[in-house]
Design a protein around this motif. Structure first.
Motif, PDB file in Angstrom:
ATOM      1  N   THR A   1     -27.854  39.241  13.267  1.00 13.33           N
ATOM      2  CA  THR A   1     -26.510  39.242  13.363  1.00 13.33           C
ATOM      3  C   THR A   1     -25.875  38.117  12.204  1.00 13.33           C
ATOM      4  OG1 THR A   1     -26.581  37.170  14.770  1.00 13.33           O
ATOM      5  CG2 THR A   1     -26.596  39.200  15.897  1.00 13.33           C
ATOM      6  N   ASP A   2     -24.599  38.272  12.167  1.00 11.42           N
ATOM      7  CA  ASP A   2     -23.744  37.381  11.341  1.00 11.42           C
ATOM      8  C   ASP A   2     -24.426  35.885  11.498  1.00 11.42           C
ATOM      9  OD1 ASP A   2     -22.614  39.515  10.100  1.00 11.42           O
ATOM     10  OD2 ASP A   2     -20.660  39.149  10.839  1.00 11.42           O
ATOM     11  N   ALA A   3     -24.232  35.376  12.859  1.00  4.50           N
ATOM     12  CA  ALA A   3     -24.610  34.045  12.899  1.00  4.50           C
ATOM     13  C   ALA A   3     -26.051  33.870  12.625  1.00  4.50           C
ATOM     14  CB  ALA A   3     -24.467  33.749  14.617  1.00  4.50           C
ATOM     15  N   MET A   4     -26.909  34.623  12.849  1.00  6.87           N
ATOM     16  CA  MET A   4     -28.385  34.334  12.416  1.00  6.87           C
ATOM     17  C   MET A   4     -28.325  34.207  10.856  1.00  6.87           C
ATOM     18  SD  MET A   4     -30.026  37.386  15.037  1.00  6.87           S
ATOM     19  CE  MET A   4     -31.864  37.156  14.520  1.00  6.87           C
ATOM     20  N   ALA A   5     -27.814  35.356  10.463  1.00 10.28           N
ATOM     21  CA  ALA A   5     -27.800  35.099   8.792  1.00 10.28           C
ATOM     22  C   ALA A   5     -27.043  33.925   8.276  1.00 10.28           C
ATOM     23  CB  ALA A   5     -27.009  36.371   8.234  1.00 10.28           C
ATOM     24  N   VAL A   6     -26.094  33.296   8.446  1.00  6.88           N
ATOM     25  CA  VAL A   6     -25.693  32.309   8.196  1.00  6.88           C
ATOM     26  C   VAL A   6     -26.503  31.127   8.454  1.00  6.88           C
ATOM     27  CG1 VAL A   6     -23.672  30.392   8.416  1.00  6.88           C
ATOM     28  CG2 VAL A   6     -23.148  33.091   8.474  1.00  6.88           C
ATOM     29  N   ALA A   7     -27.010  30.798   9.811  1.00 11.90           N
ATOM     30  CA  ALA A   7     -27.816  29.869  10.027  1.00 11.90           C
ATOM     31  C   ALA A   7     -29.043  29.718   8.995  1.00 11.90           C
ATOM     32  CB  ALA A   7     -28.557  30.095  11.358  1.00 11.90           C
ATOM     33  N   ILE A   8     -29.505  30.993   8.618  1.00 17.08           N
ATOM     34  CA  ILE A   8     -30.625  30.954   7.537  1.00 17.08           C
ATOM     35  C   ILE A   8     -30.190  30.563   6.140  1.00 17.08           C
ATOM     36  CG2 ILE A   8     -32.125  32.436   6.288  1.00 17.08           C
ATOM     37  CD1 ILE A   8     -32.580  33.987   9.083  1.00 17.08           C
ATOM     38  N   ALA A   9     -28.985  31.196   5.909  1.00 20.28           N
ATOM     39  CA  ALA A   9     -28.418  30.646   4.591  1.00 20.28           C
ATOM     40  C   ALA A   9     -28.203  29.408   4.276  1.00 20.28           C
ATOM     41  CB  ALA A   9     -27.143  31.541   4.210  1.00 20.28           C
ATOM     42  N   ALA A  10     -27.511  28.754   5.546  1.00 19.20           N
ATOM     43  CA  ALA A  10     -27.101  27.150   5.138  1.00 19.20           C
ATOM     44  C   ALA A  10     -28.277  26.362   5.119  1.00 19.20           C
ATOM     45  CB  ALA A  10     -26.352  26.823   6.686  1.00 19.20           C
ATOM     46  N   GLN A  11     -29.483  26.780   5.848  1.00 23.85           N
ATOM     47  CA  GLN A  11     -30.527  25.831   5.752  1.00 23.85           C
ATOM     48  C   GLN A  11     -31.472  26.317   4.551  1.00 23.85           C
ATOM     49  OE1 GLN A  11     -33.050  25.528   9.572  1.00 23.85           O
ATOM     50  NE2 GLN A  11     -31.691  26.677  10.288  1.00 23.85           N
TER      51      GLN A  11
ATOM     52  N   ALA B   1     -15.249  32.337  -6.019  1.00 23.94           N
ATOM     53  CA  ALA B   1     -14.347  33.604  -5.703  1.00 23.94           C
ATOM     54  C   ALA B   1     -14.683  34.583  -6.701  1.00 23.94           C
ATOM     55  CB  ALA B   1     -13.007  33.408  -5.881  1.00 23.94           C
ATOM     56  N   PRO B   2     -14.984  35.924  -6.464  1.00 21.45           N
ATOM     57  CA  PRO B   2     -14.372  36.481  -5.171  1.00 21.45           C
ATOM     58  C   PRO B   2     -15.474  36.545  -4.051  1.00 21.45           C
ATOM     59  CG  PRO B   2     -14.774  38.008  -6.697  1.00 21.45           C
ATOM     60  CD  PRO B   2     -15.335  37.101  -7.392  1.00 21.45           C
ATOM     61  N   VAL B   3     -16.449  35.686  -3.748  1.00 23.17           N
ATOM     62  CA  VAL B   3     -17.197  36.108  -2.617  1.00 23.17           C
ATOM     63  C   VAL B   3     -16.547  36.073  -1.329  1.00 23.17           C
ATOM     64  CG1 VAL B   3     -19.344  34.936  -1.732  1.00 23.17           C
ATOM     65  CG2 VAL B   3     -19.017  34.928  -4.060  1.00 23.17           C
ATOM     66  N   PRO B   4     -16.708  36.868  -0.376  1.00 20.19           N
ATOM     67  CA  PRO B   4     -16.216  36.618   0.886  1.00 20.19           C
ATOM     68  C   PRO B   4     -16.496  35.438   1.593  1.00 20.19           C
ATOM     69  CG  PRO B   4     -17.569  39.017   0.655  1.00 20.19           C
ATOM     70  CD  PRO B   4     -17.718  38.183  -0.545  1.00 20.19           C
ATOM     71  N   GLU B   5     -15.865  34.875   2.180  1.00 21.09           N
ATOM     72  CA  GLU B   5     -15.986  33.703   2.781  1.00 21.09           C
ATOM     73  C   GLU B   5     -16.469  33.808   4.063  1.00 21.09           C
ATOM     74  OE1 GLU B   5     -12.258  32.012   5.006  1.00 21.09           O
ATOM     75  OE2 GLU B   5     -11.650  32.274   2.948  1.00 21.09           O
ATOM     76  N   ILE B   6     -17.097  32.880   4.464  1.00 19.34           N
ATOM     77  CA  ILE B   6     -17.781  32.772   6.127  1.00 19.34           C
ATOM     78  C   ILE B   6     -16.718  31.926   6.799  1.00 19.34           C
ATOM     79  CG2 ILE B   6     -19.737  31.512   7.608  1.00 19.34           C
ATOM     80  CD1 ILE B   6     -21.202  31.414   4.857  1.00 19.34           C
ATOM     81  N   SER B   7     -16.406  32.788   7.814  1.00 17.01           N
ATOM     82  CA  SER B   7     -15.291  32.403   8.879  1.00 17.01           C
ATOM     83  C   SER B   7     -15.371  31.153   9.416  1.00 17.01           C
ATOM     84  CB  SER B   7     -15.256  33.466   9.730  1.00 17.01           C
ATOM     85  OG  SER B   7     -16.172  33.326  10.905  1.00 17.01           O
ATOM     86  N   ALA B   8     -14.152  30.113   9.529  1.00 15.94           N
ATOM     87  CA  ALA B   8     -14.368  28.986  10.010  1.00 15.94           C
ATOM     88  C   ALA B   8     -15.030  28.925  11.370  1.00 15.94           C
ATOM     89  CB  ALA B   8     -12.836  28.283   9.966  1.00 15.94           C
ATOM     90  N   PRO B   9     -14.777  29.567  12.328  1.00 12.65           N
ATOM     91  CA  PRO B   9     -15.285  29.739  13.836  1.00 12.65           C
ATOM     92  C   PRO B   9     -16.914  29.712  13.375  1.00 12.65           C
ATOM     93  CG  PRO B   9     -13.173  30.967  13.953  1.00 12.65           C
ATOM     94  CD  PRO B   9     -13.705  30.891  12.364  1.00 12.65           C
TER      95      PRO B   9
END
Length: 273
Positions: A70-80, A17-25
């Motif tokens: 998009t957010d989905a693309m960025a999260v996919a890259i970040a997770a890997q 915290a206080p990093v913004p979270e990645i939404s559950a969906p």
């Protein structure tokens, strides 16, 4: 199960915290898209989610040729990208390994890079090279989105261009990428950096030589192509990156193909510690 998952997530989340979270969906969508992420233990999924959120805060994404990241693309890259450093201390400590750059450039397809080389006679040659990704020493990372999106699926089983390029970044922490990354203290029970490096070389040099021989036989004499991406035969640094892709994306097959390398990667990535 969802209640337990949320409990683990909030426990880990409190450490960054206080990093913004990645939404559950959005996070669940990412896990479903990449089976090698959904196969992680719940505790690791929760930590990876928090680590990815911090990664997103620290990095800047740029789409090339009009691509909208998009957010989905960025999260996919970040997770890997965060998977290799998942067990390297707190999220902040882990991401210090990626502190030499900020920018990530995402292309809508393959990228074409202009190259120049000088032969033994001193003649300079200009040429182009088609790339799915590239990690610059102390510079940005370039990724092709179709290659990112297809990680671990179909004919790309065992591959992740994101993991590949970010492993190069780890390798570059002690200079140019050469397949010999900085090793943790006490690596494989060794005492001292020289002994650790010798233990690494004793496992990786024979594996690289044997793999390169298999690829040469396949290319020249019609032998069976190895399961691991043949690009790994071009240099020790590429063999290391390709091996790490497979280690994370298809661990069971990699363990069967390269049992002698498993202890070195488990120790390097601190699995089970």
């Amino acid at each position: 199960m969802p209640a337990l998952w949320n409990k683990l997530w909030h426990r880990v989340r409190a450490t960054v915290a206080p990093v913004p979270e990645i939404s559950a969906p959005l996070w669940l969508q990412t896990l479903q898209r990449y089976p090698f992420l959904s196969a992680l233990p719940l505790q690791d999924q929760a930590k990876l989610r928090a680590l990815s959120a911090l990664f997103l805060q620290r990095k800047e994404f740029t789409g090339a040729h009009g691509l909208q990241v998009t957010d989905a693309m960025a999260v996919a890259i970040a997770a890997q990208a965060c998977l290799p450093v998942l067990h390297w201390g707190t999220p902040a400590q882990a991401l210090d390994w990626y502190d030499d750059f900020v920018g990530i450039v995402v292309h809508p397809g393959e990228a074409v890079a202009r190259r120049q080389s000088t032969d033994e006679a001193g003649v300079v040659h200009d040429y182009t090279e088609v790339l799915l990704g590239e990690a610059m020493h102390r510079g940005p990372v370039m990724l092709s989105w179709p290659a990112v999106d297809s990680a671990g699926s179909g004919q790309d089983r065992g591959m992740s261009v994101v993991i590949h390029e970010f492993v190069h970044k780890l390798d570059m922490r002690n200079g140019n990428a050469d397949g010999y990354p900085p090793l943790p203290p006490g690596f494989l029970g060794t005492t001292g950096a020289q002994a650790a490096r010798q233990a690494w070389r004793a496992a990786w040099q024979p594996a690289y030589d044997a793999f390169r021989e298999r690829v040469i036989i396949a290319e020249r004499f019609g032998g069976e192509w190895p399961w691991l991406d043949a690009y790994g035969a071009t240099a020790p640094a590429e063999f290391f990156a390709v091996a790490c892709e497979a280690y994370f994306v298809d661990r069971a097959t990699f363990a069967a193909e390269f049992p002698d390398l498993m202890p070195t990667l488990d120790a390097f990535y601190r699995r089970g510690l």
